[in-house]
Design an enzyme around this catalytic site. Structure first.
Site, PDB file in Angstrom:
ATOM      1  CE  LYS A   1     -12.029  68.596  71.684  1.00  0.00           C
ATOM      2  NZ  LYS A   1     -11.235  69.546  70.922  1.00  0.00           N
TER       3      LYS A   1
ATOM      4  NE  ARG B   1     -18.054  68.778  66.721  1.00  0.00           N
ATOM      5  CZ  ARG B   1     -16.785  68.895  66.430  1.00  0.00           C
ATOM      6  NH1 ARG B   1     -16.292  70.047  66.091  1.00  0.00           N
ATOM      7  NH2 ARG B   1     -15.999  67.850  66.467  1.00  0.00           N
TER       8      ARG B   1
ATOM      9  NE  ARG C   1      -3.226  68.058  65.569  1.00  0.00           N
ATOM     10  CZ  ARG C   1      -4.505  68.209  65.888  1.00  0.00           C
ATOM     11  NH1 ARG C   1      -4.942  67.795  67.056  1.00  0.00           N
ATOM     12  NH2 ARG C   1      -5.346  68.785  65.066  1.00  0.00           N
TER      13      ARG C   1
ATOM     14  NE  ARG D   1      -5.166  66.189  62.296  1.00  0.00           N
ATOM     15  CZ  ARG D   1      -6.118  66.228  63.218  1.00  0.00           C
ATOM     16  NH1 ARG D   1      -5.983  65.541  64.335  1.00  0.00           N
ATOM     17  NH2 ARG D   1      -7.200  66.952  63.044  1.00  0.00           N
TER      18      ARG D   1
ATOM     19  NE  ARG E   1      -9.434  72.021  62.850  1.00  0.00           N
ATOM     20  CZ  ARG E   1      -8.359  71.376  63.294  1.00  0.00           C
ATOM     21  NH1 ARG E   1      -7.186  71.528  62.713  1.00  0.00           N
ATOM     22  NH2 ARG E   1      -8.443  70.584  64.339  1.00  0.00           N
TER      23      ARG E   1
END
Length: 192
Positions: free
Chosen positions: A14, A89, A128, A134, A145
């Protein structure tokens, strides 16, 4: 004006595709996370309320998010279009966004549903995490998630399918090929 909702699980691309849309179409980008941080940093009344929720470890209410977004939309007057990223959401948020936009004489032109299968999402997020460091890109958090995304967002996808604005985008392949599909969907959407 074309209002675009960009939708996809964590790791679906996204963010990358939002940047491509902004570059090509010069749309205004609204990310609920960015809006929250901005309102809190500016010390606005809504920002202070949001901070109190966050400081207590609670989720910011739909009503508060919608009020913040409503204020931010004022800055989009005269824009070619708007991208809503990370919002809505929930089904209730989708309904609230429709009401908010209808008051302005507009609506969502297209909802881009970027689809990537779960094993690919997990691989992308783990990669990632290695590159960016992260802390939320670890197996346990990724699984949670994706599960939360699947549970909460199916009704939102159904909402936009009923509206006739949901376009499924295959989110696997080259970034350029995926963006070509996104561009086709945006170009085909009615200007509202």
């Amino acid at each position: 004006m074309k209002n675009v909702v960009i939708f996809g699980a964590p790791g679906s691309g996204k963010g990358t595709q939002s940047e491509n849309i902004i570059a090509k179409y010069n749309f205004k980008h609204f990310s609920t996370g960015d809006i929250l941080r901005k309102q809190i940093a500016e010390g606005t009344e809504l920002g202070k309320i949001a901070k109190s929720f966050i400081d207590e470890g609670k989720l910011v209410t739909d009503e508060l998010i919608i009020n913040m977004l409503d204020k931010e939309l004022e800055s989009a007057k005269g824009a070619n279009g708007v991208i809503f990223d990370g919002f809505p959401r929930t089904y209730a948020q989708a309904e609230a966004l429709k009401v908010m936009l209808n008051k302005r004489g507009t609506d969502v032109a297209v909802m881009l549903n970027i689809q990537v299968d779960e094993p690919e999402l997990v691989n992308r997020l783990l990669e990632r995490g290695k590159v960016s460091g992260r802390s939320d890109d670890n197996m346990e958090t990724i699984t949670k998630r994706i599960k939360t995304y699947n549970e909460q967002t199916t009704p939102v996808i159904d909402f936009y399918k009923k509206e006739g604005t949901c376009v499924d985008i295959k989110g696997v392949g080259s970034i350029d090929d995926i963006f070509a599909s996104i561009s086709k969907a945006i170009d085909s959407a009615k200007e509202l």
